[in-house]
Design an enzyme around this catalytic site. Structure first.
Site, PDB file in Angstrom:
ATOM      1  N   ARG A 175       0.856  -1.186   0.000  1.00 45.02           N
ATOM      2  CA  ARG A 175       0.000   0.000   0.000  1.00 45.02           C
ATOM      3  C   ARG A 175       0.895   1.240   0.000  1.00 45.02           C
ATOM      4  O   ARG A 175       1.936   1.260   0.666  1.00 45.02           O
ATOM      5  CB  ARG A 175      -0.940   0.011   1.204  1.00 45.02           C
ATOM      6  CG  ARG A 175      -2.053  -1.047   1.127  1.00 45.02           C
ATOM      7  CD  ARG A 175      -3.035  -0.890   2.263  1.00 45.02           C
ATOM      8  NE  ARG A 175      -4.044  -1.952   2.263  1.00 45.02           N
ATOM      9  CZ  ARG A 175      -5.201  -1.893   1.625  1.00 45.02           C
ATOM     10  NH1 ARG A 175      -5.498  -0.802   0.925  1.00 45.02           N
ATOM     11  NH2 ARG A 175      -6.061  -2.891   1.678  1.00 45.02           N
ATOM     12  N   HIS A 197     -12.388  -2.270  -2.666  1.00 48.22           N
ATOM     13  CA  HIS A 197     -13.422  -1.281  -2.970  1.00 48.22           C
ATOM     14  C   HIS A 197     -13.753  -1.265  -4.458  1.00 48.22           C
ATOM     15  O   HIS A 197     -14.927  -1.261  -4.847  1.00 48.22           O
ATOM     16  CB  HIS A 197     -12.969   0.117  -2.528  1.00 48.22           C
ATOM     17  CG  HIS A 197     -13.050   0.347  -1.057  1.00 48.22           C
ATOM     18  ND1 HIS A 197     -12.162  -0.224  -0.161  1.00 48.22           N
ATOM     19  CD2 HIS A 197     -13.911   1.091  -0.305  1.00 48.22           C
ATOM     20  CE1 HIS A 197     -12.472   0.160   1.065  1.00 48.22           C
ATOM     21  NE2 HIS A 197     -13.530   0.949   1.009  1.00 48.22           N
ATOM     22  N   ARG A 232      -9.430   5.954  -4.185  1.00 46.80           N
ATOM     23  CA  ARG A 232      -8.551   5.007  -3.497  1.00 46.80           C
ATOM     24  C   ARG A 232      -7.081   5.387  -3.678  1.00 46.80           C
ATOM     25  O   ARG A 232      -6.270   5.209  -2.771  1.00 46.80           O
ATOM     26  CB  ARG A 232      -8.795   3.586  -4.015  1.00 46.80           C
ATOM     27  CG  ARG A 232     -10.214   3.088  -3.856  1.00 46.80           C
ATOM     28  CD  ARG A 232     -10.722   3.248  -2.440  1.00 46.80           C
ATOM     29  NE  ARG A 232     -10.032   2.355  -1.511  1.00 46.80           N
ATOM     30  CZ  ARG A 232     -10.008   2.540  -0.198  1.00 46.80           C
ATOM     31  NH1 ARG A 232     -10.601   3.595   0.342  1.00 46.80           N
ATOM     32  NH2 ARG A 232      -9.380   1.679   0.581  1.00 46.80           N
ATOM     33  N   HIS A 280      -4.271   2.662  -2.228  1.00 44.73           N
ATOM     34  CA  HIS A 280      -3.995   1.721  -3.319  1.00 44.73           C
ATOM     35  C   HIS A 280      -3.158   2.372  -4.409  1.00 44.73           C
ATOM     36  O   HIS A 280      -3.173   3.594  -4.588  1.00 44.73           O
ATOM     37  CB  HIS A 280      -5.302   1.222  -3.945  1.00 44.73           C
ATOM     38  CG  HIS A 280      -6.058   0.257  -3.105  1.00 44.73           C
ATOM     39  ND1 HIS A 280      -5.620  -1.027  -2.852  1.00 44.73           N
ATOM     40  CD2 HIS A 280      -7.238   0.385  -2.443  1.00 44.73           C
ATOM     41  CE1 HIS A 280      -6.495  -1.643  -2.082  1.00 44.73           C
ATOM     42  NE2 HIS A 280      -7.481  -0.807  -1.813  1.00 44.73           N
TER      43      HIS A 280
END
Length: 352
Positions: A79, A115, A166, A172
């Protein structure tokens, strides 16, 4: 991969620098894209409008998120918010400065994006359902074509905003959200072709819930025996998140697994309870359906406010499972049964 990650960080910095005024929109997009919205909002609405679509939503959401968990364990995705601090890609020079937000510090691996994957699957189900309704209503060809193009464009726009959100949140990298969209759409397409999900027995719900849980736990134990630490991301999240309270156990892999399994099992219990069988045979008027939706969503909002301490992990996971099961029982069984008792309605039957 470092080069790919560095491009993702550059994009995140660019978005945070140039589009900071849209932080509220990006936060909303990430929140709505979470499967919590599917279980607590979309499902009760669709269940009382078009039952088959509601069932498909749950199956796609559960199977998709379960697959997302397994893929994350296999792919070991980084991440941005922790990678930028630990990579040697930048050498002795300063690393880019990434902002963090309350929803940045998720504790699981990053690839593919849950997501993006969940939103793609859920929107695919809803778009195809609306187009199916239009065909059933014999919508004029020209109007149907406009509807077809409009709905798919709307889905594309929603996915774009979710993906940007995101990356903006530093949760992400771009390739992870793209992988999520592709995987989520494929899951929705495959699950949508399965007709047995609309008539699955309680035994089948139980066995599938048991299988999915056992497979995930067994896979975890196997990799653990091979000296693979699948909880490596928890340490990174706790180390690099700027606010300890932003690290939530409910974003951990097993918390997600138990929530989804609770939802699937709760759906099975709801569809095969005596209360549901009673209300299923009754003709529900439009006002009664609207009443079911409003009351169900209201009760689910109250249930959502029930939180519990993560200090004891086993208790936390067990309560998460139970809460998710109850969340599916409320709109499928409890509310329709209660309203049918208060406002008696006609029972379906054959004309003699």
């Amino acid at each position: 991969m470092d080069l790919l990650h560095s491009w993702g960080v550059e994009l995140a910095v660019y978005l945070q620098t140039r589009y900071g005024k849209y932080e509220g929109l990006f936060d909303l997009a990430s929140t709505v894209a979470d499967l919590h919205t599917t279980f607590f909002w979309l499902f009760p609405i669709w269940f009382h409008l078009r039952r088959d679509t509601a069932l498909r939503l749950i199956w796609v959401a559960v199977i998709g998120d379960w697959l997302n968990l397994v893929l994350k364990w296999v792919l070991f995705g980084e991440r941005p918010y922790w990678w930028v601090h630990e990579t040697k890609f930048y050498g002795a020079g300063p690393a880019p400065s990434l902002q963090q937000f309350p929803i940045t510090c998720e504790t699981g691996p990053g690839s593919p994006s849950g997501h993006a994957m969940g939103a793609a699957g859920v929107w695919y189900v809803m778009v195809t359902a609306l187009l199916s309704i239009a065909r059933e209503k014999q919508c004029p060809p020209l109007l149907y074509r406009f509807l077809y193009i409009g709905l798919w464009m709307l889905m594309g726009l929603v996915e774009l905003v979710v993906c940007i959100s995101r990356v903006y949140m530093a949760a992400h990298f771009p390739h992870q959200v793209i992988a999520g969209i592709i995987t989520g759409t494929l899951v929705a397409e495959v699950v949508s072709k399965e007709k047995w999900i609309y008539s699955a027995s309680l035994k089948k719900y139980f066995l599938i819930t048991l299988f999915l849980t056992s497979f995930a736990v067994g896979f975890y134990v196997l990799l653990k025996a091979l000296d693979v630490d699948l909880l490596w991301t928890m340490e990174k999240a706790q180390k690099w998140c700027i606010r300890p309270e932003w690290v939530h156990l409910d974003s951990a892999p097993f918390a997600s697994l138990l929530r989804n399994m609770g939802s699937l099992f709760g759906l099975g219990l709801g569809l095969h309870s005596p209360f549901y069988k009673t209300t299923k045979m009754r003709i529900m008027s439009a006002p009664l359906r609207i009443g079911c939706i409003v009351i169900s969503v209201s009760l689910l909002h109250l249930l959502d406010g029930w939180t519990f301490s993560p200090e004891n992990h086993m208790t936390f996971y067990a309560l998460s499972f139970g809460k998710s099961a109850v969340a599916l029982l409320i709109p499928t069984t409890l509310v329709p049964w209660a309203l049918s008792k208060i406002y008696p309605v006609k029972t379906e039957g054959k004309n003699l």
